[in-house]
Motif scaffolding. Sequence first.
Motif, PDB file in Angstrom:
ATOM      1  N   ASP A 109      30.860  20.187 -26.468  1.00 53.45           N
ATOM      2  CA  ASP A 109      31.037  21.570 -26.907  1.00 53.45           C
ATOM      3  C   ASP A 109      31.951  22.336 -25.954  1.00 53.45           C
ATOM      4  N   VAL A 110      32.681  23.278 -26.518  1.00 51.60           N
ATOM      5  CA  VAL A 110      33.554  24.137 -25.716  1.00 51.60           C
ATOM      6  C   VAL A 110      32.687  25.162 -24.989  1.00 51.60           C
ATOM      7  N   PRO A 111      32.812  25.237 -23.666  1.00 51.50           N
ATOM      8  CA  PRO A 111      32.053  26.250 -22.930  1.00 51.50           C
ATOM      9  C   PRO A 111      32.640  27.635 -23.180  1.00 51.50           C
ATOM     10  N   ASP A 112      31.931  28.633 -22.747  1.00 52.99           N
ATOM     11  CA  ASP A 112      32.413  30.010 -22.847  1.00 52.99           C
ATOM     12  C   ASP A 112      33.550  30.189 -21.846  1.00 52.99           C
ATOM     13  N   LEU A 113      34.783  30.204 -22.361  1.00 52.88           N
ATOM     14  CA  LEU A 113      35.949  30.263 -21.474  1.00 52.88           C
ATOM     15  C   LEU A 113      36.156  31.633 -20.854  1.00 52.88           C
ATOM     16  N   THR A 114      35.451  32.627 -21.332  1.00 51.36           N
ATOM     17  CA  THR A 114      35.549  33.937 -20.679  1.00 51.36           C
ATOM     18  C   THR A 114      34.896  33.888 -19.298  1.00 51.36           C
ATOM     19  N   ARG A 115      34.165  32.796 -18.999  1.00 46.49           N
ATOM     20  CA  ARG A 115      33.615  32.635 -17.648  1.00 46.49           C
ATOM     21  C   ARG A 115      34.738  32.432 -16.638  1.00 46.49           C
ATOM     22  N   LEU A 116      35.888  31.914 -17.092  1.00 44.99           N
ATOM     23  CA  LEU A 116      37.044  31.797 -16.205  1.00 44.99           C
ATOM     24  C   LEU A 116      37.546  33.185 -15.840  1.00 44.99           C
ATOM     25  N   ASP A 117      37.689  34.012 -16.872  1.00 44.99           N
ATOM     26  CA  ASP A 117      38.157  35.380 -16.683  1.00 44.99           C
ATOM     27  C   ASP A 117      37.946  36.127 -17.990  1.00 44.99           C
ATOM     28  N   SER A 118      37.663  37.404 -17.902  1.00 47.25           N
ATOM     29  CA  SER A 118      37.445  38.190 -19.117  1.00 47.25           C
ATOM     30  C   SER A 118      38.729  38.371 -19.916  1.00 47.25           C
ATOM     31  N   ALA A 119      39.888  38.041 -19.326  1.00 51.23           N
ATOM     32  CA  ALA A 119      41.166  38.136 -20.047  1.00 51.23           C
ATOM     33  C   ALA A 119      41.328  37.012 -21.067  1.00 51.23           C
ATOM     34  N   ILE A 120      40.572  35.939 -20.921  1.00 51.60           N
ATOM     35  CA  ILE A 120      40.643  34.843 -21.893  1.00 51.60           C
ATOM     36  C   ILE A 120      40.072  35.373 -23.206  1.00 51.60           C
ATOM     37  N   PRO A 121      40.821  35.220 -24.300  1.00 48.68           N
ATOM     38  CA  PRO A 121      40.346  35.757 -25.581  1.00 48.68           C
ATOM     39  C   PRO A 121      39.050  35.101 -26.030  1.00 48.68           C
TER      40      PRO A 121
END
Length: 130
Positions: A48-60
């Motif tokens: 599953d794709v993790p929540d990529l906003t954990r990298l940065d809130s700029a990730i859509p």
Amino acid sequence: MSCPDCGGDLVSIPIPSDLQQYLPGDAPGASVCRTCLALHPETEPPADVPDLTRLDSAIPTADGAAIPVVLLVGLLDSLAMHREEITALLERIEREGVDPLLVLDRLDASYGEAAHVDLGNRRRQLEQLL
């Protein structure tokens, strides 16, 4: 696992089959560094794709734009070598209703010199490409 470039923590993501062509190498996934945003091949990505906003809130948060943005940022280390892929990813991100240049501005504000490439400079170069 840690980033071979900076030693930061990596976030592993599966790359959907329709985006595999934009991933350097033959790996079925990628790892993205939380510290420098460098992209690395991942031979055993999670299902599953993790929540990529954990990298940065700029990730859509839009499902169709998050992974293309991560791939785009990972390919920015060589505009000349990845020009075709970068152009295609920019178009795909825009079709999802996300402004990729604004995302790069926000990532540059967050990561600054820690990013694996100068995001501000690359953004200006992308503007010229478009």
